[in-house]
Design an enzyme around this catalytic site. Structure first.
Site, PDB file in Angstrom:
ATOM      1  N   TRP A  55     -13.564  -1.492  -1.698  1.00  0.00           N
ATOM      2  CA  TRP A  55     -12.716  -1.937  -0.713  1.00  0.00           C
ATOM      3  C   TRP A  55     -12.927  -3.069   0.296  1.00  0.00           C
ATOM      4  O   TRP A  55     -13.905  -3.481   0.225  1.00  0.00           O
ATOM      5  CB  TRP A  55     -12.838  -0.643   0.258  1.00  0.00           C
ATOM      6  CG  TRP A  55     -11.768  -1.028   1.704  1.00  0.00           C
ATOM      7  CD1 TRP A  55     -10.517  -0.283   1.781  1.00  0.00           C
ATOM      8  CD2 TRP A  55     -12.341  -1.824   2.812  1.00  0.00           C
ATOM      9  NE1 TRP A  55      -9.986  -0.808   2.937  1.00  0.00           N
ATOM     10  CE2 TRP A  55     -10.989  -1.583   3.644  1.00  0.00           C
ATOM     11  CE3 TRP A  55     -13.266  -2.321   3.049  1.00  0.00           C
ATOM     12  CZ2 TRP A  55     -10.840  -2.082   4.828  1.00  0.00           C
ATOM     13  CZ3 TRP A  55     -13.088  -2.882   4.460  1.00  0.00           C
ATOM     14  CH2 TRP A  55     -11.985  -2.801   5.394  1.00  0.00           C
TER      15      TRP A  55
ATOM     16  N   ASP B 129       0.690   3.762   1.608  1.00  0.00           N
ATOM     17  CA  ASP B 129       0.448   4.592   2.745  1.00  0.00           C
ATOM     18  C   ASP B 129       1.118   3.992   4.042  1.00  0.00           C
ATOM     19  O   ASP B 129       0.951   4.358   5.099  1.00  0.00           O
ATOM     20  CB  ASP B 129      -0.831   4.836   3.235  1.00  0.00           C
ATOM     21  CG  ASP B 129      -1.763   3.871   3.464  1.00  0.00           C
ATOM     22  OD1 ASP B 129      -1.446   2.922   3.269  1.00  0.00           O
ATOM     23  OD2 ASP B 129      -3.094   4.236   3.225  1.00  0.00           O
TER      24      ASP B 129
ATOM     25  N   MET C   7       1.409   3.916   9.417  1.00  0.00           N
ATOM     26  CA  MET C   7       0.315   4.523   8.228  1.00  0.00           C
ATOM     27  C   MET C   7       0.117   5.742   8.159  1.00  0.00           C
ATOM     28  O   MET C   7      -0.263   6.363   9.269  1.00  0.00           O
ATOM     29  CB  MET C   7      -1.003   3.523   8.242  1.00  0.00           C
ATOM     30  CG  MET C   7      -1.882   3.602   7.321  1.00  0.00           C
ATOM     31  SD  MET C   7      -3.425   2.884   7.384  1.00  0.00           S
ATOM     32  CE  MET C   7      -3.511   1.495   6.595  1.00  0.00           C
TER      33      MET C   7
ATOM     34  N   GLU D  97     -10.040  -8.557  -0.957  1.00  0.00           N
ATOM     35  CA  GLU D  97      -8.943  -9.152  -1.856  1.00  0.00           C
ATOM     36  C   GLU D  97      -7.996  -9.812  -0.939  1.00  0.00           C
ATOM     37  O   GLU D  97      -7.095 -10.733  -1.490  1.00  0.00           O
ATOM     38  CB  GLU D  97      -8.620  -8.058  -2.900  1.00  0.00           C
ATOM     39  CG  GLU D  97      -7.548  -7.163  -2.629  1.00  0.00           C
ATOM     40  CD  GLU D  97      -8.027  -6.199  -1.316  1.00  0.00           C
ATOM     41  OE1 GLU D  97      -9.339  -5.904  -1.152  1.00  0.00           O
ATOM     42  OE2 GLU D  97      -7.151  -5.473  -0.633  1.00  0.00           O
ATOM     43  N   ASP D  98      -7.435  -9.080  -0.122  1.00  0.00           N
ATOM     44  CA  ASP D  98      -6.451  -9.571   0.518  1.00  0.00           C
ATOM     45  C   ASP D  98      -6.545 -10.766   1.364  1.00  0.00           C
ATOM     46  O   ASP D  98      -5.906 -11.875   1.673  1.00  0.00           O
ATOM     47  CB  ASP D  98      -5.650  -8.666   1.735  1.00  0.00           C
ATOM     48  CG  ASP D  98      -6.959  -7.862   2.520  1.00  0.00           C
ATOM     49  OD1 ASP D  98      -7.982  -8.246   2.180  1.00  0.00           O
ATOM     50  OD2 ASP D  98      -6.672  -7.287   3.411  1.00  0.00           O
TER      51      ASP D  98
ATOM     52  N   ASP E 111       0.855  -1.219   0.072  1.00  0.00           N
ATOM     53  CA  ASP E 111       0.083  -0.035   0.043  1.00  0.00           C
ATOM     54  C   ASP E 111       0.852   1.390   0.035  1.00  0.00           C
ATOM     55  O   ASP E 111       1.917   1.058   0.495  1.00  0.00           O
ATOM     56  CB  ASP E 111      -0.948  -0.080   1.238  1.00  0.00           C
ATOM     57  CG  ASP E 111      -2.012  -0.961   1.045  1.00  0.00           C
ATOM     58  OD1 ASP E 111      -2.075  -1.525   0.048  1.00  0.00           O
ATOM     59  OD2 ASP E 111      -2.756  -1.007   2.035  1.00  0.00           O
TER      60      ASP E 111
ATOM     61  N   HIS F 195      -5.592   8.963   6.597  1.00  0.00           N
ATOM     62  CA  HIS F 195      -6.291   9.434   5.461  1.00  0.00           C
ATOM     63  C   HIS F 195      -7.858   9.059   5.440  1.00  0.00           C
ATOM     64  O   HIS F 195      -8.322   7.992   6.345  1.00  0.00           O
ATOM     65  CB  HIS F 195      -5.966   8.660   4.254  1.00  0.00           C
ATOM     66  CG  HIS F 195      -6.016   7.125   4.238  1.00  0.00           C
ATOM     67  ND1 HIS F 195      -7.069   6.429   3.732  1.00  0.00           N
ATOM     68  CD2 HIS F 195      -5.148   6.021   4.407  1.00  0.00           C
ATOM     69  CE1 HIS F 195      -7.022   5.346   3.898  1.00  0.00           C
ATOM     70  NE2 HIS F 195      -5.814   4.998   4.230  1.00  0.00           N
TER      71      HIS F 195
ATOM     72  N   ARG G  50     -11.339   7.678   3.602  1.00  0.00           N
ATOM     73  CA  ARG G  50     -11.623   6.776   2.533  1.00  0.00           C
ATOM     74  C   ARG G  50     -11.874   7.494   1.332  1.00  0.00           C
ATOM     75  O   ARG G  50     -12.549   8.291   1.196  1.00  0.00           O
ATOM     76  CB  ARG G  50     -12.968   5.970   3.099  1.00  0.00           C
ATOM     77  CG  ARG G  50     -13.465   5.013   1.831  1.00  0.00           C
ATOM     78  CD  ARG G  50     -12.912   3.578   1.825  1.00  0.00           C
ATOM     79  NE  ARG G  50     -12.404   3.058   2.991  1.00  0.00           N
ATOM     80  CZ  ARG G  50     -13.149   2.254   3.939  1.00  0.00           C
ATOM     81  NH1 ARG G  50     -14.201   2.086   3.683  1.00  0.00           N
ATOM     82  NH2 ARG G  50     -12.593   1.686   4.950  1.00  0.00           N
TER      83      ARG G  50
END
Ligand code: UDP
Ligand code: MN
Length: 368
Positions: free
Chosen positions: A242, A182, A272, A245-246, A180, A275, A277
């Site tokens: 969102w 971030d 991280m 998938e992981d 990612d 942020h 969404r």
């Protein structure tokens, strides 16, 4: 006569003593110099940078890179610019965000893949911190930012599959780190390398109070060798928006009888960047149901069904930026009026881009 002969002998002895001392001094200095230059070479912060390919004659790099610093100071509240980062690490890099150590042969050739859309500030921080870490880790690496074109629904996993394929077109990478944009490690002993089993690197993130939220988690930063990635048919391409998938990848790994390897919770610490969404990346309402279908779908949904169009490949000193059309659907959360508006824009702009006529990504037309 004897006296003259004697003083000549003394002079000769003194002269040879001086010569001997000079010789000693010179050879010691040379030794010192060569050690200093070796240190400089293994330390990317001081290295003259990679020029050309490393000779086959170089010894393999050490298992544990010698110049790691351990815990790092990481701060995001600064007005860092990409140009600052270029000034900071640019001299050690080759175009496309490529690096390899000059004093030894890297243990692995690593492509770092970042799924991306519209997070330029995060990317700047990531590059600022990660390049020096990856250099100290003595990796032969390249950074690939895979940028989803248009504003259709985001698809992180598909972008990572694309990164795998596009990176392999450029170089013989043997390890793929998916990160990612971030997430920044705060300990450089967390090696961005692959191991015997797929590796989850971001095990202790500040957002989760530095603990692993659940045992099978595989999101954030992970590393798979080429063989491991092929064995699971890559990521699913069908997780839009969102989440999920992981976990799907985590299940693929266990269905293929592999385990998840991890660093310890001190080495695996991360910060991280905070942020909100992003738009067009709302939680996928289908994700729970889809996770029940991983086993039956994984052989037909993944690398072997990957479909996309490369719009542009741009080489920066700090990264390779690949902009891709992932054939995203219109964001279902878009209000009817917004949808109608983009549809009318689509009608007026269709003559500009014929490819839009066949693309379901009506949203893309907004960018025209
Ligand atoms: N991402 C992005 N643009 C977006 C949405 C996501 O670049 O509009 C990428 C980015 O690399 C990000 C990752 O996808 O770090 C995961 O998304 P997000 O950060 O929203 O997930 P979370 O913070 O919940 O892990
Ligand atoms: Mn995030």
């Amino acid at each position: 006569m004897l006296k003259t002969f004697f003083s000549l002998l003394v002079c000769l002895a003194a002269f040879s003593l001086v010569c001997f001392a000079l010789f000693l001094f010179y050879s010691e200095n040379r030794k010192l110099f060569s050690i200093a230059s070796l240190n400089r070479e293994t330390n990317p912060e001081e290295s003259a940078g990679p020029t050309g390919r490393p000779g086959k004659s170089l010894d393999p790099c050490a298992d544990v890179p010698p110049n790691l610093q351990g815990v790092l100071q990481v701060e995001f509240r600064t007005n860092r610019t990409l140009q600052d980062v270029r000034n900071h690490v640019g001299p050690f890099l080759q175009q496309g965000g490529r690096y390899r150590p000059t004093s030894c042969r890297a243990k692995q050739k690593v492509a770092v893949i970042i799924p991306f859309r519209n997070r330029y500030e995060h990317l700047t921080h990531w590059l600022y911190y990660l390049h020096p870490v990856l250099m100290r880790q003595q990796l032969d690496y390249g950074v690939y930012v895979i940028n989803q074109d248009g504003d259709g629904v985001f698809n992180r996993a598909k972008l990572m599959n694309i990164g795998f394929v596009e990176a392999l077109k450029e170089y013989d990478y043997d390890c793929f780190v998916f990160s990612d944009v971030d997430l920044v490690p705060i300990d450089d002993r967390n090696l961005y390398r692959c191991s015997d089993h797929p590796r989850h690197l971001s095990v202790a993130v500040d957002k989760f109070n530095f603990i692993l939220p659940y045992a099978t988690i595989f999101g954030g930063v992970s590393a798979l060798s080429e063989q491991q990635f092929l064995k699971v048919n890559g990521f699913s391409n069908t997780f839009w928006g969102w989440g999920g998938e992981d976990d799907d990848m985590s299940q693929r790994i266990s269905y293929r009888r592999m385990f998840i390897s991890r660093p310890d919770s001190v080495t695996g610490r991360y910060k991280m960047i905070k942020h909100k969404r992003d738009s067009h990346n709302d939680p996928n309402p289908r994700r729970i149901q889809k996770l029940r279908e991983t086993y039956s779908n994984m052989d037909k949904d993944g690398l072997n069904s990957l479909n996309y169009t490369v719009r542009e490949i741009r080489k920066d000193l700090l990264y390779t930026f690949v902009t891709v059309d992932v054939q995203a659907d219109v964001d279902p959360d878009v209000s009817v009026s917004e949808f109608n508006q983009s549809k009318s824009q689509f009608k007026t702009s269709r003559t500009k881009n014929v490819s839009n006529l066949v693309s379901p990504a009506i949203h893309n037309s907004k960018a025209l």
